[in-house]
Design an enzyme around this catalytic site. Structure first.
Site, PDB file in Angstrom:
ATOM      1  N   ASP A   1       5.578  24.524 -14.651  1.00  0.00           N
ATOM      2  CA  ASP A   1       5.738  25.388 -13.759  1.00  0.00           C
ATOM      3  C   ASP A   1       4.499  25.502 -12.898  1.00  0.00           C
ATOM      4  O   ASP A   1       4.055  26.597 -12.374  1.00  0.00           O
ATOM      5  CB  ASP A   1       6.045  26.947 -14.207  1.00  0.00           C
ATOM      6  CG  ASP A   1       7.304  26.903 -15.041  1.00  0.00           C
ATOM      7  OD1 ASP A   1       8.037  25.624 -15.199  1.00  0.00           O
ATOM      8  OD2 ASP A   1       7.748  27.727 -15.749  1.00  0.00           O
TER       9      ASP A   1
ATOM     10  N   LYS B   1      14.275  24.424 -15.126  1.00  0.00           N
ATOM     11  CA  LYS B   1      14.855  25.204 -16.146  1.00  0.00           C
ATOM     12  C   LYS B   1      14.762  26.740 -15.692  1.00  0.00           C
ATOM     13  O   LYS B   1      14.615  27.165 -14.397  1.00  0.00           O
ATOM     14  CB  LYS B   1      13.644  25.388 -17.245  1.00  0.00           C
ATOM     15  CG  LYS B   1      12.184  26.146 -16.899  1.00  0.00           C
ATOM     16  CD  LYS B   1      11.165  25.993 -17.936  1.00  0.00           C
ATOM     17  CE  LYS B   1       9.925  26.851 -17.624  1.00  0.00           C
ATOM     18  NZ  LYS B   1      10.020  28.383 -17.284  1.00  0.00           N
TER      19      LYS B   1
ATOM     20  N   CYS C   1       4.854  30.748 -20.183  1.00  0.00           N
ATOM     21  CA  CYS C   1       5.821  29.584 -20.312  1.00  0.00           C
ATOM     22  C   CYS C   1       5.020  28.560 -20.946  1.00  0.00           C
ATOM     23  O   CYS C   1       5.537  27.747 -21.667  1.00  0.00           O
ATOM     24  CB  CYS C   1       6.078  29.091 -18.719  1.00  0.00           C
ATOM     25  SG  CYS C   1       7.273  30.332 -18.206  1.00  0.00           S
TER      26      CYS C   1
END
Length: 231
Positions: free
Chosen positions: A14, A122, A170
């Protein structure tokens, strides 16, 4: 005796505009500063290099704006398994971020995508939060699997190196699930930043207790990748 198999993969979690200062909707302190480390690692001979993206639909359940009366950062919502209402967990709420197709959802432009083998999107289920790049923390039955574990195993990966944003959410969740999936796991510390940096030391101990090694770029485990001749 033959040396144990070593087939390392890199997962960049990310590294998106919405998670980076100065204008990201959910900017991680000093998040953009990891760029040089990420591009350095991308030049290493990993057998597989993956970048992930939060790729949320508008109105995602993790957005505080989806819950009237609740506030980003301080409020929580109950997440329910859409296939099993008895399975639930509490999840922190955030500002709207990484909405599909928005500028904030784009990977940081100076990331060397020419060396990335696959991009995994995702968090696409509107009703389920998903920090990990593998799947949400719902297992009865599992929903929202990204297919990442199957991809790694298909390529014969043995070791997973995790970097990106954010270290305490994450990145941590991805590393923990990689251990559960049977991989040896390293978080490269220079390649990540935390939402709450003052608590990172405590989080590192927690991760190490779960089998995740948190190491530096000069550590032998990172140096081992440079010597990998199978990539």
């Amino acid at each position: 005796m033959a040396e144990p198999a070593f087939e390392p993969a890199l997962i960049i979690v990310d590294f998106q505009e919405d998670f980076c200062p100065p204008s990201g909707a959910l900017a991680v302190p000093q998040g953009r500063s990891i760029l040089t480390t990420l591009n350095t690692l991308l030049a290493y001979p990993f057998v597989l290099k993956i970048a992930t993206k939060d790729w949320h639909p508008a109105g995602h359940i993790s957005f505080a704006s989806s819950h009237p009366g609740k506030e980003a950062f301080t409020s929580f919502a109950t997440i329910t398994n859409p296939q099993n209402p008895s399975e639930k967990y509490e999840s922190r709420l955030w500002p709207d971020h990484c909405v599909q197709g928005s500028p904030g959802a784009e990977l940081v432009k100076d990331l060397d995508l020419s060396k990335v083998d696959r991009i995994v999107e995702k968090g696409q289920m509107a009703s389920v939060e998903m920090y990990s790049a593998f799947y949400p923390p719902l297992s009865s039955p599992r929903v929202g699997d990204s297919g990442l574990s199957a991809l790694l195993k298909e390529k014969g990966v043995t070791d997973v190196y995790v970097v990106g944003l954010a270290a305490d959410y994450c990145v941590a969740a991805t590393a923990e699930d990689a251990v559960k999936e049977g991989f040896k796991v390293v978080i490269v510390e220079e390649g990540t930043r935390a939402v709450e940096p003052e608590k990172w030391g405590e989080k590192k101990k927690e991760l190490e207790g779960k089998g995740v090694r948190v190491l530096g770029m000069k550590g032998k485990e990172v140096g081992r990748v440079m010597l990998n001749t199978k990539a």
